[in-house]
Scaffold this active site. Structure first.
Site, PDB file in Angstrom:
ATOM      1  N   HIS A   1     -14.325  29.460 -27.543  1.00  0.00           N
ATOM      2  CA  HIS A   1     -12.787  29.390 -26.436  1.00  0.00           C
ATOM      3  C   HIS A   1     -12.854  30.690 -25.680  1.00  0.00           C
ATOM      4  O   HIS A   1     -14.048  30.932 -25.442  1.00  0.00           O
ATOM      5  CB  HIS A   1     -12.063  29.111 -27.430  1.00  0.00           C
ATOM      6  CG  HIS A   1     -11.243  30.085 -28.665  1.00  0.00           C
ATOM      7  ND1 HIS A   1     -12.299  30.589 -29.236  1.00  0.00           N
ATOM      8  CD2 HIS A   1     -10.851  30.967 -28.394  1.00  0.00           C
ATOM      9  CE1 HIS A   1     -11.373  31.872 -30.142  1.00  0.00           C
ATOM     10  NE2 HIS A   1     -10.845  32.527 -29.284  1.00  0.00           N
TER      11      HIS A   1
ATOM     12  N   HIS B   1     -11.223  33.252 -24.571  1.00  0.00           N
ATOM     13  CA  HIS B   1     -10.636  33.999 -25.655  1.00  0.00           C
ATOM     14  C   HIS B   1     -11.476  35.363 -24.937  1.00  0.00           C
ATOM     15  O   HIS B   1     -12.504  34.740 -25.252  1.00  0.00           O
ATOM     16  CB  HIS B   1     -10.108  33.920 -26.973  1.00  0.00           C
ATOM     17  CG  HIS B   1      -8.649  34.589 -25.833  1.00  0.00           C
ATOM     18  ND1 HIS B   1      -8.033  33.773 -27.457  1.00  0.00           N
ATOM     19  CD2 HIS B   1      -7.672  33.638 -25.770  1.00  0.00           C
ATOM     20  CE1 HIS B   1      -6.615  33.189 -27.528  1.00  0.00           C
ATOM     21  NE2 HIS B   1      -6.985  33.300 -26.998  1.00  0.00           N
TER      22      HIS B   1
ATOM     23  N   ASP C   1     -12.312  38.325 -26.376  1.00  0.00           N
ATOM     24  CA  ASP C   1     -12.928  38.542 -27.550  1.00  0.00           C
ATOM     25  C   ASP C   1     -14.273  37.480 -27.892  1.00  0.00           C
ATOM     26  O   ASP C   1     -15.163  37.397 -28.714  1.00  0.00           O
ATOM     27  CB  ASP C   1     -12.640  38.710 -28.609  1.00  0.00           C
ATOM     28  CG  ASP C   1     -11.216  38.400 -29.528  1.00  0.00           C
ATOM     29  OD1 ASP C   1     -10.817  36.896 -28.180  1.00  0.00           O
ATOM     30  OD2 ASP C   1     -11.821  38.112 -30.080  1.00  0.00           O
ATOM     31  N   HIS C   2     -14.717  36.361 -27.016  1.00  0.00           N
ATOM     32  CA  HIS C   2     -15.433  35.445 -27.588  1.00  0.00           C
ATOM     33  C   HIS C   2     -16.388  35.360 -26.587  1.00  0.00           C
ATOM     34  O   HIS C   2     -17.458  34.124 -26.598  1.00  0.00           O
ATOM     35  CB  HIS C   2     -14.634  34.188 -27.982  1.00  0.00           C
ATOM     36  CG  HIS C   2     -13.982  34.390 -29.274  1.00  0.00           C
ATOM     37  ND1 HIS C   2     -14.256  34.116 -30.287  1.00  0.00           N
ATOM     38  CD2 HIS C   2     -12.792  34.847 -29.047  1.00  0.00           C
ATOM     39  CE1 HIS C   2     -13.514  34.309 -31.615  1.00  0.00           C
ATOM     40  NE2 HIS C   2     -12.243  34.711 -31.121  1.00  0.00           N
TER      41      HIS C   2
ATOM     42  N   HIS D   1      -6.273  26.504 -31.723  1.00  0.00           N
ATOM     43  CA  HIS D   1      -5.929  27.793 -31.542  1.00  0.00           C
ATOM     44  C   HIS D   1      -5.316  27.936 -30.326  1.00  0.00           C
ATOM     45  O   HIS D   1      -4.545  28.699 -29.755  1.00  0.00           O
ATOM     46  CB  HIS D   1      -7.606  28.552 -32.136  1.00  0.00           C
ATOM     47  CG  HIS D   1      -7.011  29.871 -30.933  1.00  0.00           C
ATOM     48  ND1 HIS D   1      -6.258  30.335 -31.624  1.00  0.00           N
ATOM     49  CD2 HIS D   1      -7.403  30.932 -30.256  1.00  0.00           C
ATOM     50  CE1 HIS D   1      -6.195  32.281 -31.363  1.00  0.00           C
ATOM     51  NE2 HIS D   1      -7.723  31.404 -30.531  1.00  0.00           N
TER      52      HIS D   1
ATOM     53  N   ASP E   1     -11.339  30.753 -33.456  1.00  0.00           N
ATOM     54  CA  ASP E   1     -10.203  31.184 -34.204  1.00  0.00           C
ATOM     55  C   ASP E   1      -9.960  29.902 -33.841  1.00  0.00           C
ATOM     56  O   ASP E   1     -10.524  28.821 -33.215  1.00  0.00           O
ATOM     57  CB  ASP E   1      -9.603  32.046 -33.309  1.00  0.00           C
ATOM     58  CG  ASP E   1     -10.141  32.673 -32.521  1.00  0.00           C
ATOM     59  OD1 ASP E   1     -11.327  33.463 -33.811  1.00  0.00           O
ATOM     60  OD2 ASP E   1      -9.927  34.138 -31.646  1.00  0.00           O
TER      61      ASP E   1
ATOM     62  N   GLU F   1     -13.048  32.546 -38.980  1.00  0.00           N
ATOM     63  CA  GLU F   1     -12.482  33.896 -38.936  1.00  0.00           C
ATOM     64  C   GLU F   1     -11.337  34.179 -39.791  1.00  0.00           C
ATOM     65  O   GLU F   1     -11.073  33.727 -40.999  1.00  0.00           O
ATOM     66  CB  GLU F   1     -11.353  33.385 -37.475  1.00  0.00           C
ATOM     67  CG  GLU F   1     -10.195  32.309 -37.967  1.00  0.00           C
ATOM     68  CD  GLU F   1      -8.860  32.609 -37.344  1.00  0.00           C
ATOM     69  OE1 GLU F   1      -8.494  34.191 -37.462  1.00  0.00           O
ATOM     70  OE2 GLU F   1      -8.414  32.568 -36.680  1.00  0.00           O
TER      71      GLU F   1
ATOM     72  N   HIS G   1     -14.091  38.176 -37.983  1.00  0.00           N
ATOM     73  CA  HIS G   1     -12.956  38.475 -37.694  1.00  0.00           C
ATOM     74  C   HIS G   1     -11.593  38.728 -37.925  1.00  0.00           C
ATOM     75  O   HIS G   1     -10.516  38.187 -38.570  1.00  0.00           O
ATOM     76  CB  HIS G   1     -12.597  37.233 -36.570  1.00  0.00           C
ATOM     77  CG  HIS G   1     -11.587  37.081 -35.085  1.00  0.00           C
ATOM     78  ND1 HIS G   1     -10.608  37.433 -35.596  1.00  0.00           N
ATOM     79  CD2 HIS G   1     -12.155  36.887 -33.730  1.00  0.00           C
ATOM     80  CE1 HIS G   1      -9.573  37.547 -34.281  1.00  0.00           C
ATOM     81  NE2 HIS G   1     -11.085  36.415 -32.948  1.00  0.00           N
TER      82      HIS G   1
HETATM   83 ZN   LIG Z   1     -10.394  35.925 -31.611  1.00  0.00          ZN
HETATM   84 ZN   LIG Z   2      -8.474  33.544 -29.461  1.00  0.00          ZN
END
Ligand SMILES: [Zn+2]
Ligand SMILES: [Zn+2]
Ligand SMILES: [Zn+2]
Length: 643
Positions: free
Chosen positions: A68, A70, A72-73, A157, A178, A203, A415
């Site tokens: 996705h 975000h 952090d991904h 998510h 996530d 996660e 995660h």
């Molecule tokens: Zn994340």
């Molecule tokens: Zn996320």
């Protein structure tokens, strides 16, 4: 055969998610995130660990899968493709591909702009990187190459978030990214097929939290916001540009409509309004409820939301402001500094705040208080702080539900925070009996994988599978124990019960002529190779101390022995039938012979004080037999008999 997992990020941590999984020779990179908590090289996963010698990432990886948008991904993806030179296939869903550039551009501006020496990737790099991406649909099976298959599933998510299934040969796994197991205002709950899996990497952000109904929590949020603006206060909602912002906007816009509130709701940047437009286009990826109301009105057509101009920071009167980024830095920090000292104002923390961030400090702050900003400046915080208790991440129950539903052979937690992972691991292992791991960053795990063998079956074997499966129910051994004085108490026979599960025993053979495999019964195999059954038996005539045995009833001895064995071996089915005790292949009975060939030990003091028990067993039960014999030898018969 093994699956090899190298955790480059989000191992016992939240940030820079990146796991390299090698299945049957294929290497897949799941997510390529950035750690927003670091300003130096640690913000990126340590890619050098992927190809220690060659340094060529395109050769080392079969593909990259992004779950996705975000940061952090996905945050490190432009760096990995444009700076590190990865040029192989990259997969993500259509919405992720559409929205990722917005997130990346937002981040690039925030971090690199104006700091030339720090510049890691440019706007052009983001554009070039996105050109290499192949967009996929949900449940569409993608053949990455001849052996590697992948498929995306709805994760619920953020819009476009997906769990990914990957299969090479007989080995298969799921990487969840996530996810959320309950629907929220704009997204449905995660959905996946029942799959045969060796591994699930999940996660575990909220590995130990259990949440109640989200409607209660939404109402609470609205009440807090309403009270603040009614009292003339300003509401600051620091958030990422995408995801949370749209969900909360929907909730507020809806509430503003119903209550006819006139207080302005602002979005901090044009970027977010552009994002809102995408949400309108991507309506198919939202929840069923949103799709149903769409025919009358697009719920992302916010009536009460307008864009924010910096000059409005100082404007008097109440308002609600969505400002990026979520953990409070950059623009959201500028606003926070101005609004925090006023007790009428409110700051709403919308999600996970990494350690070291202002957001994290506020999570534990109790206003009025002072907090230290990054540059050692103290700030008076007198405003209210409210933490949203609903989150786009699954809670512990959701993780358990998913793991139970998929029932993989192994689970890896990423995660999340280590202490919570440790607790969840214990629950998964004890309740679901699935081995579970929580590797740290840079750790490599080896997990056994499946290789299926095709075999035909003989008619006789199939017939044996049809036999009902009988199971002995255990009788309560206490009723037959030596403590029971009533020796007339009848020995209870084990009861029979037919089981649902059927166990068939056969032998897997490889036929020499064509190397084909077949399952046959024992008799068939013996016929085929033209031999007879040989069974090796072991025997021992066991002397037992039994004072005045001549004058004693031998059946009382049986009763005591049976009771003792039942307690000693509670898991085994012990039968005592016609003075013969049977445990699996072990058979024992009173031996009245004066000279038994299996008798080796000398008798006790006198022949009168000794009875013999003749025992026999086959090789497989060797260990069990000697445990039974030692139990017999330790029988304490004298005390009870003398009194
Ligand atoms: Zn994340
Ligand atoms: Zn996320
Ligand atoms: Zn004997």
């Amino acid at each position: 055969m093994a699956i090899e997992c190298l955790v480059l990020g989000a191992g016992q941590d939240v940030g820079k998610s990146c796991v390299i999984v090698k299945i049957n020779g294929k290497s897949i990179m799941f997510d390529c995130g950035i750690h927003t908590g670091y300003q130096d090289h640690r913000r990126y996963p340590d890619f050098s660990l992927i190809s220690a010698n060659s340094g060529d990432f395109t050769d080392s990886l079969s593909c990259i899968i992004i779950t996705h948008f975000h940061l952090d991904h996905i945050g490190a993806l432009p760096y990995f493709t444009q700076v590190c030179g990865y040029n192989g296939p990259i997969y993500m869903t259509y919405p992720t591909k559409a929205l990722a550039p917005i997130m990346l551009e937002d981040y690039r501006k925030l971090i690199f702009e104006g700091r030339e020496e720090e510049k890691q990737f440019s706007s052009e790099d983001i554009a070039e990187c996105m050109k290499k991406v192949t967009a996929v649909d949900l449940k569409q099976t993608i053949q990455v190459d001849k052996d590697l298959q992948i498929r995306a599933y709805y994760a619920g998510h953020v819009i476009g978030a997906a769990m990914f299934y990957a299969k090479v040969g007989d080995s298969a796994m799921v990487y969840t990214g996530d996810y959320n197991m309950t629907a929220d205002r704009h997204l449905g709950a995660a959905q996946i097929d029942r799959l045969q899996l060796d591994l699930v990497i999940t996660e575990s952000t909220y590995a130990t939290s259990y949440r109640d109904s989200k409607y209660v929590r939404e109402r609470e949020f609205l009440k807090v916001v309403h009270n603040c603006v009614a009292g003339g206060g300003k509401v600051l909602i620091p958030t990422f540009a995408l995801g949370r912002a749209q969900e909360l906007c929907m909730i507020l816009d809806d509430y503003w409509e119903k209550t006819n509130l006139k207080v302005p709701i602002y979005f901090s940047a044009g970027l977010t309004l552009q994002a809102n437009m995408y949400y309108k286009i991507l309506i198919n990826w939202t929840s069923q409820k949103v799709k149903d109301t769409y025919t009358t009105r697009n719920p992302f057509d916010f009536k009460n939301v307008c864009s924010f101009d910096r000059s409005l920071i100082h404007a008097p009167g109440p308002c609600v402001l969505f400002a990026t980024p979520a953990m409070i830095s950059g623009f959201s920090l500028d606003v926070f500094k101005l609004w925090a000292p006023d007790e009428r104002n409110l700051v709403t923390l919308t999600g996970y705040c990494g350690s070291g961030t202002i957001g994290r400090k506020l999570m534990v702050a109790k206003p009025p208080t002072r907090i230290t900003l990054d540059d050692n400046v103290q700030l008076d915080v007198r405003c209210q702080i409210y933490q949203l208790s609903f989150s786009p991440h699954t809670d512990a129950k959701g993780i358990m539900d998913l793991v139970k539903f998929l029932s993989p052979k192994h689970v890896i937690l990423v995660h999340g925070e280590k202490p919570k992972m440790v607790k969840l691991k214990e629950i998964i292992e004890s309740e679901l009996e699935i081995p579970c791991y929580h590797p740290a960053n840079h750790e490599t795990l080896h997990i056994p994988s499946t290789r299926r063998i095709e075999a035909s079956a003989s008619d006789a074997f199939l017939q044996s599978c049809l036999c009902p499966n009988f199971k002995f129910l255990k009788t309560d051994p206490r009723q037959d124990s030596e403590l029971d004085d009533d020796s007339n108490n009848k020995r209870k026979m084990p009861q029979l019960q037919v089981c649902e599960n059927r166990v068939a025993q056969g032998l897997l053979i490889t036929l020499q002529k064509n190397q084909s495999r077949k399952v046959v019964t024992e008799n068939e195999l013996i016929d085929t190779i033209g031999t007879e059954i040989h069974e090796e038996k072991f025997a021992y005539c066991c002397p037992i101390y039994f004072p005045n045995s001549e004058s004693r009833d031998i059946s009382s001895f049986h009763l005591i022995l049976f009771g003792k064995l039942s307690r000693e071996f509670p898991d085994l089915n012990i039968q005592d039938c016609e003075d013969v005790i049977r445990i699996q292949s072990f058979v024992g009975s009173f031996c009245s012979k004066a000279k038994c060939p299996y008798r080796t030990d000398v008798s006790f003091q006198s022949v009168l004080d000794t009875v013999h028990f003749c025992c026999a067993w086959s090789m497989g039960d060797e260990e069990l037999a000697w445990r039974v014999i030692s139990t017999m030898k330790n029988l304490k018969l004298s005390d009870r008999i003398e009194t």
